[in-house]
Design an enzyme around this catalytic site. Structure first.
Site, PDB file in Angstrom:
ATOM      1  N   SER A  15      43.291  32.711  89.967  1.00  0.00           N
ATOM      2  CA  SER A  15      44.574  32.856  89.259  1.00  0.00           C
ATOM      3  C   SER A  15      44.349  33.346  87.818  1.00  0.00           C
ATOM      4  O   SER A  15      45.199  34.063  87.271  1.00  0.00           O
ATOM      5  CB  SER A  15      45.369  31.548  89.281  1.00  0.00           C
ATOM      6  OG  SER A  15      44.794  30.587  88.441  1.00  0.00           O
ATOM      7  N   ARG A  67      17.535  30.655  90.619  1.00  0.00           N
ATOM      8  CA  ARG A  67      18.576  30.851  89.601  1.00  0.00           C
ATOM      9  C   ARG A  67      18.315  32.070  88.707  1.00  0.00           C
ATOM     10  O   ARG A  67      19.197  32.911  88.497  1.00  0.00           O
ATOM     11  CB  ARG A  67      18.678  29.577  88.747  1.00  0.00           C
ATOM     12  CG  ARG A  67      19.740  29.610  87.666  1.00  0.00           C
ATOM     13  CD  ARG A  67      19.763  28.299  86.903  1.00  0.00           C
ATOM     14  NE  ARG A  67      20.188  27.205  87.773  1.00  0.00           N
ATOM     15  CZ  ARG A  67      21.462  26.901  88.015  1.00  0.00           C
ATOM     16  NH1 ARG A  67      22.417  27.590  87.427  1.00  0.00           N
ATOM     17  NH2 ARG A  67      21.783  25.924  88.818  1.00  0.00           N
ATOM     18  N   ASN A 109      33.915  32.077  78.710  1.00  0.00           N
ATOM     19  CA  ASN A 109      34.257  31.145  79.790  1.00  0.00           C
ATOM     20  C   ASN A 109      35.589  30.471  79.498  1.00  0.00           C
ATOM     21  O   ASN A 109      35.941  30.246  78.344  1.00  0.00           O
ATOM     22  CB  ASN A 109      33.161  30.068  79.882  1.00  0.00           C
ATOM     23  CG  ASN A 109      33.425  29.061  80.992  1.00  0.00           C
ATOM     24  OD1 ASN A 109      33.783  29.441  82.119  1.00  0.00           O
ATOM     25  ND2 ASN A 109      33.248  27.773  80.703  1.00  0.00           N
ATOM     26  N   HIS A 111      37.624  26.902  80.393  1.00  0.00           N
ATOM     27  CA  HIS A 111      37.360  25.553  80.902  1.00  0.00           C
ATOM     28  C   HIS A 111      38.632  24.708  80.754  1.00  0.00           C
ATOM     29  O   HIS A 111      39.280  24.747  79.708  1.00  0.00           O
ATOM     30  CB  HIS A 111      36.206  24.924  80.116  1.00  0.00           C
ATOM     31  CG  HIS A 111      35.837  23.569  80.628  1.00  0.00           C
ATOM     32  ND1 HIS A 111      35.120  23.387  81.801  1.00  0.00           N
ATOM     33  CD2 HIS A 111      36.105  22.326  80.153  1.00  0.00           C
ATOM     34  CE1 HIS A 111      34.960  22.095  82.016  1.00  0.00           C
ATOM     35  NE2 HIS A 111      35.548  21.428  81.033  1.00  0.00           N
ATOM     36  N   GLY A 145      24.009  26.131  76.781  1.00  0.00           N
ATOM     37  CA  GLY A 145      24.417  24.802  77.234  1.00  0.00           C
ATOM     38  C   GLY A 145      25.532  24.896  78.269  1.00  0.00           C
ATOM     39  O   GLY A 145      25.939  25.984  78.679  1.00  0.00           O
ATOM     40  N   ASP A 147      29.330  24.502  78.928  1.00  0.00           N
ATOM     41  CA  ASP A 147      30.643  24.440  78.267  1.00  0.00           C
ATOM     42  C   ASP A 147      30.507  24.111  76.775  1.00  0.00           C
ATOM     43  O   ASP A 147      31.279  23.323  76.222  1.00  0.00           O
ATOM     44  CB  ASP A 147      31.547  23.398  78.952  1.00  0.00           C
ATOM     45  CG  ASP A 147      31.777  23.712  80.432  1.00  0.00           C
ATOM     46  OD1 ASP A 147      31.889  24.900  80.763  1.00  0.00           O
ATOM     47  OD2 ASP A 147      31.833  22.773  81.236  1.00  0.00           O
TER      48      ASP A 147
HETATM   49  C1  GAR Z   1      40.410  26.962  86.266  1.00  0.00           C
HETATM   50  O1  GAR Z   1      41.132  25.788  86.012  1.00  0.00           O
HETATM   51  C2  GAR Z   1      39.226  27.081  85.331  1.00  0.00           C
HETATM   52  O2  GAR Z   1      39.497  26.630  84.041  1.00  0.00           O
HETATM   53  C3  GAR Z   1      38.230  26.181  86.023  1.00  0.00           C
HETATM   54  O3  GAR Z   1      38.373  26.478  87.382  1.00  0.00           O
HETATM   55  C4  GAR Z   1      39.727  26.878  87.633  1.00  0.00           C
HETATM   56  C5  GAR Z   1      39.709  28.220  88.329  1.00  0.00           C
HETATM   57  O4  GAR Z   1      40.992  28.592  88.713  1.00  0.00           O
HETATM   58  N1  GAR Z   1      36.901  26.423  85.577  1.00  0.00           N
HETATM   59  C6  GAR Z   1      36.010  25.458  85.423  1.00  0.00           C
HETATM   60  O5  GAR Z   1      36.224  24.301  85.700  1.00  0.00           O
HETATM   61  C7  GAR Z   1      34.653  25.924  84.903  1.00  0.00           C
HETATM   62  N2  GAR Z   1      33.912  24.805  84.405  1.00  0.00           N
HETATM   63  P1  GAR Z   1      41.295  30.086  89.155  1.00  0.00           P
HETATM   64  O6  GAR Z   1      40.214  30.460  90.199  1.00  0.00           O
HETATM   65  O7  GAR Z   1      42.639  30.012  89.780  1.00  0.00           O
HETATM   66  O8  GAR Z   1      41.244  30.960  87.952  1.00  0.00           O
END
Ligand code: GAR
Length: 200
Positions: A15, A67, A109, A111, A145, A147
Site C-alpha cells: 500500500s 545475506r 525506510n 516504519h 542498525g 530502524d
Molecule cells: C507498513 O506498515 C510499514 O510501515 C511496515 O510494514 C507495512 C507494509 O505495508 N514496515 C515495517 O514494519 C518495517 N519494519 P504495505 O506493504 O501495505 O506498504
C-alpha cells in the site's frame, strides 16, 4: 537530483508503494519508480507495479548465511535500473552492511512507530502493549542498525483506550501514505544536510 529514480523494495501488500504510484500520478512527487524488487514472489506489491507497467524483480530470500551475497545481487539490480534512491516500503528484511555502505543516505525506510520507540517487528502491537497514548510512523535514512538512521518525517496518531492492533495499524497507515512521499520529496529537493543524527 530532480526527477528522482526510485527502486522500491516490498515484501507484501504494497500500500505504501501504491501511495507513491498515486503521488507520482497526481503530480505530487516528481519521481519515477524504475523498478520494484521483492523477496517474495507472491507479494501483492508486485501486482500493483505490473498493473502500471513498472518492471519488477523477485529475489527469493536465501537464508541468513547468504545475506551479504543476497544484498549484493539487489545492489546490482538497483544499479542496473540506475536508481537514485532505494525505498523500503514494507520490506521485511534487515539490510546487510554492504548495501548500506554502497548507498549512503540513499536508502529510505518507513516504519510504523515513532522511532526510537518500538523498532523491529509488530511495532503497532508493541505500542499497544506498552500503553502509549500516541503512536505514529517514521520515515528515516537507513544506517547499519535496525530502524535507527536519521529521521526525515514523523506523523503522530492518537491511541484510543479500546484500540485493537488492526484499528491502530489502519490509523497509522493513513499517515504512512502521506509521510513517505513527503520524505522522498524532501530528499530529492536536496535542501538538507545531516548534523549528527539530525536531518536539517
Ligand atoms: C507498513 O506498515 C510499514 O510501515 C511496515 O510494514 C507495512 C507494509 O505495508 N514496515 C515495517 O514494519 C518495517 N519494519 P504495505 O506493504 O501495505 O506498504
Amino acid at each position: 537530483m530532480s526527477v528522482g529514480r526510485l527502486a522500491v523494495l516490498v515484501s507484501g501488500r504494497g500500500s505504501n508503494l501504491q501511495a507513491l504510484i498515486d503521488a507520482i500520478g497526481q503530480g505530487d512527487l516528481e519521481a519515477e519508480i524504475v523498478t520494484v524488487i521483492s523477496d517474495r514472489g507472491d507479494a501483492l506489491g508486485l501486482v500493483r507495479a505490473e498493473k502500471v507497467g513498472i518492471p519488477t524483480r523477485v529475489f527469493p530470500w536465501r537464508g541468513d548465511a547468504h545475506r551479504e551475497d543476497y544484498f549484493e545481487d539487489i545492489s546490482e539490480a538497483v544499479c542496473e535500473a540506475q536508481a537514485d534512491l532505494i525505498i523500503l516500503a514494507g520490506f521485511m528484511r534487515v539490510l546487510s552492511p554492504n548495501i548500506v555502505q554502497r548507498f549512503p543516505h540513499r536508502i529510505i525506510n518507513i516504519h510504523p512507530s515513532l522511532l526510537p520507540a518500538f523498532p523491529g517487528l509488530r511495532a503497532q502491537r508493541q505500542a499497544l502493549k506498552y500503553g502509549v497514548k500516541f503512536a505514529g510512523c517514521t520515515v528515516h535514512f537507513v544506517d547499519e542498525g535496525v530502524d535507527s538512521g536519521p529521521i526525515l518525517v514523523q506523523k503522530v496518531v492518537p491511541v484510543y483506550p479500546d484500540d485493537t492492533e488492526k484499528a491502530l495499524e489502519e490509523r497509522i497507515l493513513i499517515q504512512e501514505h502521506i509521510a513517505l512521499p513527503e520524505a522522498i520529496r524532501l530528499v530529492l529537493e536536496g535542501k538538507w544536510e545531516i548534523q549528527g543524527r539530525r536531518v536539517v
